[in-house]
Design a protein around this motif. Structure first.
Motif, PDB file in Angstrom:
ATOM      1  N   PRO A   1       5.955  12.743   9.457  1.00 34.17           N
ATOM      2  CA  PRO A   1       5.595  11.411   8.940  1.00 34.17           C
ATOM      3  C   PRO A   1       4.346  10.883   9.633  1.00 34.17           C
ATOM      4  O   PRO A   1       4.142  11.087  10.826  1.00 34.17           O
ATOM      5  CB  PRO A   1       6.827  10.578   9.278  1.00 34.17           C
ATOM      6  N   TYR A   2       3.506  10.185   8.870  1.00 39.19           N
ATOM      7  CA  TYR A   2       2.277   9.620   9.407  1.00 39.19           C
ATOM      8  C   TYR A   2       2.318   8.096   9.477  1.00 39.19           C
ATOM      9  O   TYR A   2       1.668   7.497  10.325  1.00 39.19           O
ATOM     10  CB  TYR A   2       1.087  10.019   8.530  1.00 39.19           C
ATOM     11  N   TYR A   3       3.058   7.443   8.564  1.00 37.97           N
ATOM     12  CA  TYR A   3       3.023   6.000   8.427  1.00 37.97           C
ATOM     13  C   TYR A   3       4.447   5.442   8.392  1.00 37.97           C
ATOM     14  O   TYR A   3       5.412   6.164   8.129  1.00 37.97           O
ATOM     15  CB  TYR A   3       2.297   5.593   7.139  1.00 37.97           C
ATOM     16  N   TYR A   4       4.547   4.138   8.644  1.00 39.53           N
ATOM     17  CA  TYR A   4       5.829   3.461   8.452  1.00 39.53           C
ATOM     18  C   TYR A   4       5.577   2.053   7.934  1.00 39.53           C
ATOM     19  O   TYR A   4       4.515   1.462   8.157  1.00 39.53           O
ATOM     20  CB  TYR A   4       6.644   3.428   9.752  1.00 39.53           C
ATOM     21  N   VAL A   5       6.568   1.520   7.234  1.00 33.66           N
ATOM     22  CA  VAL A   5       6.484   0.175   6.681  1.00 33.66           C
ATOM     23  C   VAL A   5       7.834  -0.489   6.888  1.00 33.66           C
ATOM     24  O   VAL A   5       8.883   0.142   6.749  1.00 33.66           O
ATOM     25  CB  VAL A   5       6.106   0.200   5.186  1.00 33.66           C
ATOM     26  N   VAL A   6       7.842  -1.767   7.270  1.00 33.76           N
ATOM     27  CA  VAL A   6       9.079  -2.514   7.503  1.00 33.76           C
ATOM     28  C   VAL A   6       9.494  -3.201   6.215  1.00 33.76           C
ATOM     29  O   VAL A   6       8.700  -3.912   5.589  1.00 33.76           O
ATOM     30  CB  VAL A   6       8.897  -3.552   8.627  1.00 33.76           C
TER      31      VAL A   6
ATOM     32  N   ILE B   1       9.671   5.568   6.710  1.00 29.73           N
ATOM     33  CA  ILE B   1       8.633   6.478   7.191  1.00 29.73           C
ATOM     34  C   ILE B   1       8.060   7.243   6.003  1.00 29.73           C
ATOM     35  O   ILE B   1       8.771   7.603   5.063  1.00 29.73           O
ATOM     36  CB  ILE B   1       9.175   7.442   8.261  1.00 29.73           C
ATOM     37  N   ILE B   2       6.760   7.454   6.054  1.00 31.19           N
ATOM     38  CA  ILE B   2       6.057   8.091   4.939  1.00 31.19           C
ATOM     39  C   ILE B   2       5.126   9.169   5.492  1.00 31.19           C
ATOM     40  O   ILE B   2       4.311   8.869   6.381  1.00 31.19           O
ATOM     41  CB  ILE B   2       5.227   7.064   4.144  1.00 31.19           C
ATOM     42  N   PRO B   3       5.229  10.366   4.965  1.00 29.21           N
ATOM     43  CA  PRO B   3       6.276  10.884   4.059  1.00 29.21           C
ATOM     44  C   PRO B   3       7.568  11.139   4.804  1.00 29.21           C
ATOM     45  O   PRO B   3       7.621  11.027   6.027  1.00 29.21           O
ATOM     46  CB  PRO B   3       5.661  12.181   3.533  1.00 29.21           C
ATOM     47  N   ALA B   4       8.610  11.497   4.082  1.00 31.92           N
ATOM     48  CA  ALA B   4       9.913  11.748   4.697  1.00 31.92           C
ATOM     49  C   ALA B   4       9.818  12.923   5.653  1.00 31.92           C
ATOM     50  O   ALA B   4       9.067  13.877   5.435  1.00 31.92           O
ATOM     51  CB  ALA B   4      10.963  12.023   3.620  1.00 31.92           C
TER      52      ALA B   4
ATOM     53  N   ASP C   1       0.808  -1.221   0.000  1.00 30.41           N
ATOM     54  CA  ASP C   1       0.000   0.000   0.000  1.00 30.41           C
ATOM     55  C   ASP C   1       0.840   1.270   0.000  1.00 30.41           C
ATOM     56  O   ASP C   1       0.305   2.372   0.152  1.00 30.41           O
ATOM     57  CB  ASP C   1      -0.916   0.021   1.236  1.00 30.41           C
ATOM     58  N   ILE C   2       2.158   1.141  -0.173  1.00 29.97           N
ATOM     59  CA  ILE C   2       3.021   2.326  -0.120  1.00 29.97           C
ATOM     60  C   ILE C   2       2.587   3.374  -1.141  1.00 29.97           C
ATOM     61  O   ILE C   2       2.527   4.567  -0.849  1.00 29.97           O
ATOM     62  CB  ILE C   2       4.497   1.928  -0.362  1.00 29.97           C
ATOM     63  N   SER C   3       2.267   2.919  -2.347  1.00 26.65           N
ATOM     64  CA  SER C   3       1.927   3.865  -3.417  1.00 26.65           C
ATOM     65  C   SER C   3       0.677   4.683  -3.094  1.00 26.65           C
ATOM     66  O   SER C   3       0.483   5.776  -3.634  1.00 26.65           O
ATOM     67  CB  SER C   3       1.722   3.119  -4.739  1.00 26.65           C
ATOM     68  N   LEU C   4      -0.176   4.165  -2.204  1.00 29.26           N
ATOM     69  CA  LEU C   4      -1.389   4.897  -1.843  1.00 29.26           C
ATOM     70  C   LEU C   4      -1.097   6.084  -0.935  1.00 29.26           C
ATOM     71  O   LEU C   4      -1.898   7.016  -0.846  1.00 29.26           O
ATOM     72  CB  LEU C   4      -2.381   3.957  -1.142  1.00 29.26           C
ATOM     73  N   PHE C   5       0.064   6.048  -0.261  1.00 29.43           N
ATOM     74  CA  PHE C   5       0.376   7.080   0.722  1.00 29.43           C
ATOM     75  C   PHE C   5       1.526   7.979   0.305  1.00 29.43           C
ATOM     76  O   PHE C   5       1.666   9.081   0.837  1.00 29.43           O
ATOM     77  CB  PHE C   5       0.711   6.421   2.070  1.00 29.43           C
TER      78      PHE C   5
END
Length: 333
Positions: free
Chosen positions: A115-120, A127-130, A102-106
């Motif tokens: 940053p609001y989100y993170y993915v391992v 972290i997304i966004p930088a 789902d990275i492309s959605l955020f």
């Protein structure tokens, strides 16, 4: 008084239950100690699923402007992190973990610094966004227990002014050869199994072990090497943390691990019985009884959380329950 259990005690208990005194068929370093470490890894996996608090720790991370990926702490158990928070106006807010699909959605090109989100991803998290450097992170993870090693001396006297300790008996594994890994030692808290400090040995005279104020290496096996016994910090000489003092009855061991198990009963009983069952199978003897006892102890370890305060909470999944400060930051549970 809390009973002190060392790795040497565990080895003796394993031998006692095995009723095996033959040092050639069952050796401490090649048979019992590896079995105890495999038992610790197995028990840590059980704890991480049922009662993670004893292994829980955190790391503060200063973000770098426009950098998105950061390394998972190298001492994280199974290379996993439990939670990531971002500090905004001196308040920590949880970041939401998302799936890599789902990275492309955020991800977007809009300019933002929070940053609001993170993915391992592998041994890193993105972290997304930088973020820019104004918003540091706090990363919660489970600390991988240090490998079990034999003790190399119990401290009787501490001389911080001259940077040395006097132990009851200097272990045979220690060396003063500066190019040898065993010239570096950990000082372990006798009650908790926590590493208090790490030093390089300068010289050994009788039962006195002196440490270098200018070690050959600043880090060994990802551990910071300390230089001054009078100014120690909990997270190492190069990190912030509360003051730590070396005390009588702490233990010396080689830098590869710790000589005190980090978790007590029934953890130590589990380690012993696991090692006994493994070695009995290796010797070709029946291990049915040991396996049944091991299963009972495994259930005890799984139930270690029983009777402790619960941490379950109701998540606010509806916007109507969000507090104004949460709505301002923009994160939804």
């Amino acid at each position: 008084m809390t009973q002190i259990i060392t790795v040497d005690d565990l080895i003796s208990d394993v031998r006692s239950l095995l009723d095996e005194d033959n040092r050639e068929s069952v050796r401490d370093d090649t048979d019992i100690l590896p079995a105890l470490n495999r038992a610790q890894n197995y028990a840590a996996n059980i704890l991480s699923r049922h009662y993670e608090s004893p292994m829980l720790t955190k790391q503060d991370v200063n973000t770098i402007n426009s950098q998105m990926e950061y390394k998972i702490p190298e001492d994280a158990f199974e290379h996993r992190i439990e939670k990531v928070e971002v500090r905004l106006n001196n308040i920590y807010y949880p970041m939401k973990r998302i799936d890599y699909r789902d990275i492309s959605l955020f991800e977007n090109k809009s300019s933002t610094s929070i940053p609001y989100y993170y993915v391992v991803i592998g041994n890193r998290y993105r972290i997304i966004p930088a973020s820019n450097s104004a918003y540091p992170l706090r990363v919660w993870y489970l600390k991988d227990p240090m490998p079990l090693v034999k003790e190399q001396g119990r401290i009787n006297i501490v001389n911080t002014a001259n940077n040395y300790v006097i132990v009851d008996e200097v272990g045979s594994d220690l060396t003063t050869e500066s190019d040898q890994l065993n010239s570096y030692v950990n000082i372990i808290d006798a009650q908790t199994g926590r590493r208090k400090a790490s030093f390089q040995i300068k010289n050994i005279s009788g039962n006195r072990v002196s440490f270098k104020t200018s070690p050959t290496r600043s880090t060994v096996l990802n551990l910071s090497i300390d230089t001054d016994m009078s100014s120690l910090l909990e997270n190492g000489s190069n990190n912030e943390g509360p003051d730590v003092s070396i005390e009588a009855d702490d233990y010396l061991c080689i830098i590869r691990g710790a000589c005190i198990p980090f978790f007590k009963k029934p953890f130590s009983n589990f380690l012993i019985q696991y090692a006994v069952a493994e070695i009995r199978r290796k010797l070709g003897g029946p291990a049915d009884l040991e396996q049944r006892i091991l299963k009972d102890l495994e259930e005890q370890v799984e139930r270690s959380w029983v009777g402790r305060e619960q941490s379950l909470r109701v998540k606010k999944s509806n916007d109507a329950w969000d507090l104004p400060v949460r709505r301002y930051y923009g994160i939804r549970s």
